[in-house]
Design an enzyme around this catalytic site. Structure first.
Site, PDB file in Angstrom:
ATOM      1  N   SER A 119       4.399  -0.644  -6.048  1.00 23.30           N
ATOM      2  CA  SER A 119       3.694  -1.738  -6.957  1.00 23.30           C
ATOM      3  C   SER A 119       4.146  -3.084  -6.527  1.00 23.30           C
ATOM      4  O   SER A 119       4.513  -3.937  -7.109  1.00 23.30           O
ATOM      5  CB  SER A 119       4.531  -1.532  -8.333  1.00 23.30           C
ATOM      6  OG  SER A 119       3.854  -0.458  -9.011  1.00 23.30           O
ATOM      7  N   GLY A 146       0.712  -1.369   0.059  1.00 26.36           N
ATOM      8  CA  GLY A 146       0.011   0.103   0.061  1.00 26.36           C
ATOM      9  C   GLY A 146       0.829   1.305  -0.094  1.00 26.36           C
ATOM     10  O   GLY A 146       0.509   2.290   0.396  1.00 26.36           O
ATOM     11  N   ASP A 178       3.490  -0.015 -14.432  1.00 24.09           N
ATOM     12  CA  ASP A 178       3.955  -0.622 -13.124  1.00 24.09           C
ATOM     13  C   ASP A 178       4.514  -2.165 -13.655  1.00 24.09           C
ATOM     14  O   ASP A 178       5.402  -2.552 -13.341  1.00 24.09           O
ATOM     15  CB  ASP A 178       2.738  -0.905 -12.086  1.00 24.09           C
ATOM     16  CG  ASP A 178       2.348   0.479 -11.512  1.00 24.09           C
ATOM     17  OD1 ASP A 178       2.966   1.398 -11.792  1.00 24.09           O
ATOM     18  OD2 ASP A 178       1.393   0.273 -10.898  1.00 24.09           O
ATOM     19  N   SER A 214       1.883  -5.068  -5.981  1.00 29.14           N
ATOM     20  CA  SER A 214       0.749  -6.202  -6.638  1.00 29.14           C
ATOM     21  C   SER A 214       1.402  -6.310  -8.047  1.00 29.14           C
ATOM     22  O   SER A 214       1.346  -7.313  -8.451  1.00 29.14           O
ATOM     23  CB  SER A 214      -0.572  -5.382  -6.531  1.00 29.14           C
ATOM     24  OG  SER A 214      -0.613  -4.132  -6.929  1.00 29.14           O
TER      25      SER A 214
HETATM   26  C1  GLA Z   1      -0.627   3.190 -10.341  1.00 28.21           C
HETATM   27  C2  GLA Z   1      -1.029   2.656 -11.598  1.00 28.21           C
HETATM   28  C3  GLA Z   1      -0.202   2.964 -12.707  1.00 28.21           C
HETATM   29  C4  GLA Z   1      -0.173   4.428 -13.101  1.00 28.21           C
HETATM   30  C5  GLA Z   1       0.315   5.075 -11.481  1.00 28.21           C
HETATM   31  C6  GLA Z   1      -0.076   6.788 -11.810  1.00 28.21           C
HETATM   32  O1  GLA Z   1       0.423   2.881  -9.996  1.00 28.21           O
HETATM   33  O2  GLA Z   1      -1.009   1.067 -11.409  1.00 28.21           O
HETATM   34  O3  GLA Z   1      -0.769   2.459 -14.173  1.00 28.21           O
HETATM   35  O4  GLA Z   1      -1.186   5.057 -13.354  1.00 28.21           O
HETATM   36  O5  GLA Z   1      -0.712   4.653 -10.464  1.00 28.21           O
HETATM   37  O6  GLA Z   1       1.042   7.218 -12.445  1.00 28.21           O
END
Ligand code: GLA
Length: 397
Positions: free
Chosen positions: A135, A131, A181, A137
């Site tokens: 990334s 959280g 991500d 996930s």
């Molecule tokens: C999250 C989403 C990405 C991107 C970012 C903002 O991490 O998973 O695809 O949109 O937000 O830049």
């Protein structure tokens, strides 16, 4: 300061794998790794076909995995209590709103492509804070896609694994994220950041030569609420903005629009100021990514820092994805004399800031900013120093 994380304890994890799933045969499970990512600049542009500039980080998820051949899929993690055992007929459905949907969504993508799986035992272990907008996930999705592709010898290329992992998130988990991500955690390269055009998927690995400077992440530790629905709202607001623009201009995506072009069609937005401001962020942010990469290549980190600053302001004022704790962390960082730039990174609404500062100031940054942040918000920030790292790979044992 949390410098590089402790290496994974493979003996302990292998033992845990065997306790969890039993020991069959002499061979241990295969082991794969995918990192988390931090985006340096280019936020919320990916789902509008714009530019991003992320790098993979030296924190990620390990996956210990073995084929079972009995149509049973078992999932466990050292980070979550919830485990699951599902038969082949059950894996096409979501599993509550748990973390298990990330691997399930990926497995579903193999099914959709007609690539048959015959059961897996999977144990995950990660050191990406959950959280925090780093990334975790996507890292689980990609390590799953990568591992299955290797174990079964399907021969899919990395870009296909990126797309499958993004589709898992879009179609299975229900988050309408862009491709950044999953791309960054698959394609990462040590000591590089990636400049990606999210429309054409053309990309360039850019050496992240920081000299006397460092990248430090600061975690607001703000509880993220309404994150997913607010994110999906931004996706539809941008789609609405594109609709207004296309009444007059023949552009395929918002990402292809310059700020001057946006100004020229401002009246098409009538009184939909929200859609206009979303589009404005996208146009200005794309220009900032291009300028930031040029600045980095010219070793002009002062300019890079200023662009980070402008990015934060735009995310706060035009795109409305910041939060009081994020704004506090950014303002306090900028009060520090050795900080060149600071901005929210990832989706926003909480999570982390990314900071560019002198190497020599890393400790005082953590101390001073951490203390003032606690005074201002009552929250305790965590700090991580990161190194740009490789994308998904088989984990050397
Ligand atoms: C999250 C989403 C990405 C991107 C970012 C903002 O991490 O998973 O695809 O949109 O937000 O830049």
């Amino acid at each position: 300061m949390n410098h590089s994380p402790e290496p994974f304890d493979m003996q302990r994890l292998t033992r845990r794998f065997h306790e969890q799933f039993g020991k069959t045969g002499p061979a241990g499970p295969s082991v794969f790794h995918a990192p988390g990512r931090v985006n340096l600049i280019g936020e919320h542009t990916d789902y509008t076909g714009g530019m991003v500039f992320p790098c993979a980080i030296d924190r990620g998820n390990l996956m210990l995995v073995r084929r079972t051949g009995n149509d049973q899929f078992r999932f466990a993690s050292t980070n979550f209590d919830l485990m699951a055992q599902l038969s082949k007929d059950e894996i096409g459905q979501t599993y509550g709103d748990s973390w298990i949907n990330y691997p399930l969504g990926v497995i579903d993508q193999f099914r959709i492509r007609g690539l048959k799986l015959d059961g897996l035992d999977c144990l995950y272990s990660g050191n990406v804070p959950n959280g925090a907008g780093l990334s975790s996930s996507a890292s689980i999705e990609v390590v799953t896609a990568f591992a299955i592709n290797e174990l079964y010898g399907f021969g899919l290329d990395r870009m296909e694994l990126v797309k499958m992992s993004q589709a898992a998130e879009n179609d299975f988990v229900g988050m309408q994220c862009g491709i950044m991500d999953q791309f960054a955690v698959t394609m990462g390269l040590e000591d590089h950041a990636m400049m990606l055009n999210c429309d054409t998927l053309e990309y360039r690995q850019v050496p992240l030569v920081l000299g006397d400077f460092a990248i430090v992440l600061a975690n607001t530790n703000q509880r993220r609420e309404l994150n997913e629905s607010a994110y999906n709202d931004r996706v539809s607001e941008c789609a609405r903005a594109l609709g207004y623009v296309q009444q007059t201009l023949n552009v395929p995506t918002l990402g292809a629009l310059s700020e001057a072009e946006l100004e020229s069609v401002k009246t098409s937005f009538a009184d939909d100021d929200i859609a206009y401001r979303r589009a404005k962020h996208i146009c200005t942010e794309n220009a900032r990514v291009n300028a930031a990469v040029i600045a980095l290549e010219n070793s002009d980190l002062q300019t890079f820092g200023k662009l980070m600053q402008a990015s934060h302001t735009s995310l706060k004022d035009d795109f409305s994805v910041s939060s009081p704790p994020l704004n506090a962390l950014v303002s306090l960082a900028m009060e520090h004399p050795d900080v060149l730039g600071s901005r929210l990174t990832g989706a926003g609404f909480g999570g982390c800031t990314v900071n560019l500062l002198s190497n020599s100031a890393v400790d005082s940054f953590q101390q001073v900013v951490g203390e003032r942040y606690r005074d201002a918000t009552g929250l305790t920030a965590d700090f991580y120093s990161i190194r740009p790292s490789n994308g998904a790979e088989e984990y050397p044992q």
